[in-house]
Design an enzyme around this catalytic site. Structure first.
Site, PDB file in Angstrom:
ATOM      1  CB  CYS A 129      10.954   3.098  19.095  1.00  0.00           C
ATOM      2  SG  CYS A 129      11.039   4.868  18.772  1.00  0.00           S
ATOM      3  NE  ARG A 179       8.665  -2.143  17.526  1.00  0.00           N
ATOM      4  CZ  ARG A 179       7.395  -2.395  17.783  1.00  0.00           C
ATOM      5  NH1 ARG A 179       6.790  -3.391  17.174  1.00  0.00           N
ATOM      6  NH2 ARG A 179       6.719  -1.666  18.633  1.00  0.00           N
ATOM      7  CD1 TRP A 183       9.114   6.057  12.121  1.00  0.00           C
ATOM      8  CD2 TRP A 183       7.823   6.874  13.765  1.00  0.00           C
ATOM      9  NE1 TRP A 183       8.074   6.753  11.553  1.00  0.00           N
ATOM     10  CE2 TRP A 183       7.279   7.267  12.528  1.00  0.00           C
ATOM     11  CE3 TRP A 183       7.186   7.284  14.935  1.00  0.00           C
ATOM     12  CZ2 TRP A 183       6.122   8.030  12.429  1.00  0.00           C
ATOM     13  CZ3 TRP A 183       6.039   8.051  14.841  1.00  0.00           C
ATOM     14  CH2 TRP A 183       5.514   8.410  13.595  1.00  0.00           C
ATOM     15  CG  ASN A 194       7.968   1.444  21.372  1.00  0.00           C
ATOM     16  OD1 ASN A 194       7.333   0.411  21.311  1.00  0.00           O
ATOM     17  ND2 ASN A 194       7.625   2.500  20.674  1.00  0.00           N
ATOM     18  N   GLY A 195       7.582   4.585  22.857  1.00  0.00           N
ATOM     19  CA  GLY A 195       6.335   5.156  23.364  1.00  0.00           C
ATOM     20  C   GLY A 195       6.458   6.664  23.459  1.00  0.00           C
ATOM     21  CD  GLU A 206      -3.414  -1.718   0.685  1.00  0.00           C
ATOM     22  OE1 GLU A 206      -3.844  -0.795   1.398  1.00  0.00           O
ATOM     23  OE2 GLU A 206      -2.332  -2.287   0.901  1.00  0.00           O
ATOM     24  CE  LYS A 244       0.699  -1.032   0.639  1.00  0.00           C
ATOM     25  NZ  LYS A 244       0.188  -1.653   1.843  1.00  0.00           N
ATOM     26  CD  GLU A 258       2.662   1.949   2.489  1.00  0.00           C
ATOM     27  OE1 GLU A 258       2.863   2.333   3.646  1.00  0.00           O
ATOM     28  OE2 GLU A 258       1.902   1.008   2.231  1.00  0.00           O
ATOM     29  CG  HIS A 287     -19.660  13.306  -8.683  1.00  0.00           C
ATOM     30  ND1 HIS A 287     -20.772  13.975  -9.156  1.00  0.00           N
ATOM     31  CD2 HIS A 287     -19.971  11.983  -8.721  1.00  0.00           C
ATOM     32  CE1 HIS A 287     -21.724  13.091  -9.451  1.00  0.00           C
ATOM     33  NE2 HIS A 287     -21.257  11.878  -9.203  1.00  0.00           N
ATOM     34  CE  LYS A 343       4.536  -5.134   8.707  1.00  0.00           C
ATOM     35  NZ  LYS A 343       3.850  -4.533   7.558  1.00  0.00           N
TER      36      LYS A 343
HETATM   37  C1  F6R Z   1       0.575   0.392   4.933  1.00  0.00           C
HETATM   38  C2  F6R Z   1       0.640  -0.044   6.310  1.00  0.00           C
HETATM   39  C3  F6R Z   1      -0.034   0.792   7.356  1.00  0.00           C
HETATM   40  C4  F6R Z   1      -0.721  -0.116   8.381  1.00  0.00           C
HETATM   41  C5  F6R Z   1      -1.318   0.715   9.522  1.00  0.00           C
HETATM   42  C6  F6R Z   1      -2.052  -0.166  10.507  1.00  0.00           C
HETATM   43  O1  F6R Z   1       1.248  -0.473   4.088  1.00  0.00           O
HETATM   44  O2  F6R Z   1       1.225  -1.028   6.614  1.00  0.00           O
HETATM   45  O3  F6R Z   1      -0.945   1.674   6.780  1.00  0.00           O
HETATM   46  O4  F6R Z   1      -1.722  -0.836   7.720  1.00  0.00           O
HETATM   47  O5  F6R Z   1      -0.295   1.403  10.192  1.00  0.00           O
HETATM   48  O6  F6R Z   1      -1.234  -1.155  11.026  1.00  0.00           O
HETATM   49  P1  F6R Z   1      -1.831  -2.447  11.715  1.00  0.00           P
HETATM   50  O7  F6R Z   1      -2.506  -3.245  10.656  1.00  0.00           O
HETATM   51  O8  F6R Z   1      -0.646  -3.151  12.301  1.00  0.00           O
HETATM   52  O9  F6R Z   1      -2.787  -1.965  12.741  1.00  0.00           O
END
Ligand code: F6R
Length: 596
Positions: A2, A28, A74, A100-101, A469, A473, A476, A492, A591
């Site tokens: 949010c 956000r 969100w 937000n929260g 990773e 990517k 997501e 395994h 994010k």
């Molecule tokens: C994936 C992504 C998330 C963040 C995770 C932690 O692309 O962006 O998995 O890496 O939410 O976020 P931070 O790094 O801001 O603590």
């Protein structure tokens, strides 16, 4: 998650300013958006489910006001509907609140307010707040006192902004959710993050937990829970508003992938003394790394895996932990340094872990991108990765920044035997990344495998976090099934998943034992008819077993794992683009995850 914004002092322009701010905060959350404007004794609220454009389409003209707040959501409590969108109002319609929260005791408060005759429109936790304020106002309190009294009843996390009809002021409170004030000559702003108002000012004040703020035509004040004024420092933001635009790229993600050479140059600047063969991290002083625990989530956790492996190979016992598990079941920590790895510095799980460490008297280091973030301010030491603002929900340049910063940290505290070679590789890293970007054939590879049943990623050693990773990517932003495996684990169990319709992306660099063993795993999947895409520097013969090759320049083993990841970022990006996915705002994600 949010995003909230507020502004005072832009009469005639308030609505545009608030909506502009929301457009910068959509990363956000983008389930719904809404605004509230105070126009004399009137309070206008417009809100709509869907992305910001849905709100824009119902805003129309003629909405006036000198004071405004806005929200992009969100969802945590209740689905993304018009009624669950913020701002939320009280029964009289004179109070509007954005939040937000998570308010943890909302059910108790809601039951109590419901029994007293209040009627609720939404499923949200937030809606209790305007009703609590309504009761206080009805009892004769001023809006400021009513707001404080309502906040005093709340348990949980909140960044709150409130407006009341007939008062030209925004009331603000913070606990465990980020909030920053922006100070322009003609206006004052508040927001969850600086990009919301960066176009109008570079002067900011960060609020701390337990602080309240009031914004009005005369400026701003910050007070504690008892109303005592707090002297705050004004900080200057060092990046430009343009850095939060797309600069002609179709998506922020692609722009940010292409910004990596510059981001890494910034990370290295002033820290590498190539002639002296030394790394200087002045901000860390004489910090000793006897034992290190790294706590992180998501992509940052993959960076933590990479960082831990680097430190261990330099002789430092270093172990990565999922932040949410570390916070609830912490391991013994005597003499450990706890490193919080977080792009945003606001991730609730990671903050919970670093706070748990601090509660036990353990020293903490924040490895973060965000100057002034909660983690940066709360930790004993901070190492900034200096990647610049990252708007795309999928982390890209900041993962490379974290990997690079870990190299600097390892070199500064526990230099490997081949430190000079590594320093030279770091010097060349930005131009090597540029070469990958200029010459990558990832788009063509993405084209070939668009209809796959699943995508698998394998790697060994430092390439294992890269495999994880790569898969994160892919899943997501494409919504396709993708998994990353340690190459040696394939046989395994996961090998049962491998078919002719599951391409396997294998990262193989150098020509040593690790490369040889991963090539053995490549042969295993090839024997099961799976197509193989090798990401390689050409030093082994993996090409013989691969259907496609994504090349990277020869580099140090540590930096090779940064270069190979760039190729995987591009494959995911182009796959998602060809599938028509919402790349910068993937479904269900946000994010910055500021709830546990
Ligand atoms: C994936 C992504 C998330 C963040 C995770 C932690 O692309 O962006 O998995 O890496 O939410 O976020 P931070 O790094 O801001 O603590």
């Amino acid at each position: 998650m949010c995003g909230i914004i507020g502004c005072v002092g832009r009469r005639g322009d308030t609505l545009d300013t608030v909506v502009h701010g929301l457009s910068k905060l959509e990363y956000r959350g983008y389930d719904s958006a809404g605004v509230a404007l105070v126009d004399g004794d009137d309070l206008h609220v417009v809100k709509k489910s869907g992305e910001l454009d849905a709100l824009r389409s119902v805003l129309g003209g003629g909405l006036e006001g000198s004071v405004g707040i806005g929200h992009t959501r969100w969802s945590t409590h209740g689905p993304p509907t018009d009624t669950n969108a913020h701002p939320h109002r009280d029964c009289t319609g004179d109070v509007a609140v954005v939040h937000n929260g998570i308010i943890e005791n909302y059910q108790t408060l809601r039951d109590e307010l419901g029994a007293a005759g209040h009627s609720f429109q939404s499923d949200t936790d937030t809606e209790v707040v305007p009703h609590l304020i309504e009761d206080e106002l009805a009892a004769g309190s001023s809006p400021e006192t009513a707001f404080r009294a309502a906040v005093a009843r709340l348990e949980g996390s909140y960044a709150l902004a409130c407006v009341v009809a007939g008062t030209e002021r925004v009331l603000v409170a913070r606990n465990d959710s980020p909030l920053v004030l922006g100070l322009a000559d003609d206006a004052t702003f508040l927001a969850s993050d600086v990009p919301a108002f960066r176009e109008f000012t570079d002067r900011v004040v960060y609020l701390e937990d337990g602080e309240f703020a009031e914004l009005d035509a005369d400026g701003w004040t910050v007070t504690d829970a008892d109303g005592v004024a707090i002297e705050k420092s004004v900080h200057t933001i060092e990046w430009d508003a343009e850095e939060t635009g797309k600069s002609g790229y179709d998506h922020f993600m692609l722009k940010e992938i292409h910004e990596q050479p510059r981001a890494l140059r910034q990370c290295l600047r002033g820290r590498v003394d190539e002639l002296g063969g030394r790394i200087t991290l002045e901000e860390l002083g004489e910090l000793a790394l006897d034992r290190v625990h790294l706590v992180a989530a998501g992509t940052s956790y993959h960076a933590a895996l990479y960082g831990a492996e680097l430190l261990r190979s330099s002789g430092v016992p270093a172990y990565p932990f999922f932040a949410h598990e570390y916070a609830t079941s912490p391991p013994p920590t005597e003499d450990a340094l706890v490193v919080g790895v977080s792009q945003s510095g606001e991730t609730a799980d990671t903050l919970a872990a670093t706070r748990e460490a601090q509660r036990r008297g353990v020293e903490t280091l924040a490895l973060t991108n965000t100057v002034g973030s909660t983690m940066a301010r709360e930790s004993d030491h901070v190492l900034y990765i200096r990647s610049g603002p990252e708007i795309g929900v999928a982390a890209t340049k900041t993962f490379a920044g974290q990997q690079t910063a870990f190299n600097l940290l390892a070199l500064a505290t526990a230099p490997p035997a081949d430190a000079r070679e590594l320093i030279a590789a770091l010097r060349d890293l930005p131009s090597d990344v540029q070469q990958v970007l200029d010459e990558s054939t990832a788009e063509a590879v993405a084209d070939v495998y668009l209809d796959s049943d699943a995508y698998f990623f394998i790697g060994r050693g430092l390439h294992y976090p890269v495999a994880l990773e790569g898969a994160l990517k892919m899943k997501e932003i494409t919504y396709e099934h993708a998994e990353g495996f340690a190459a040696g684990e394939l046989k395994h169990g996961p090998l049962a998943l491998v078919t002719a319709d599951t391409p396997v992306f294998a990262t193989v660099t150098g020509d040593g034992e690790q490369a040889r063993k991963t090539i053995g795993n490549v042969k295993e999947v090839e024997a099961r008819d799976a197509p193989v895409v090798a990401v390689t520097d050409g030093r082994s013969d993996v090409e013989r077993y691969a259907d496609h090759v994504l090349e990277i320049p020869e580099s140090h083993p540590r930096t090779a794992a940064i270069l190979s990841n760039v190729q995987l970022q591009l494959v995911s990006y182009y796959t998602a683009a060809k599938l028509g996915r919402s790349i910068d705002k993937p479904r269900n994600l946000a994010k910055s995850v500021t709830v546990e």
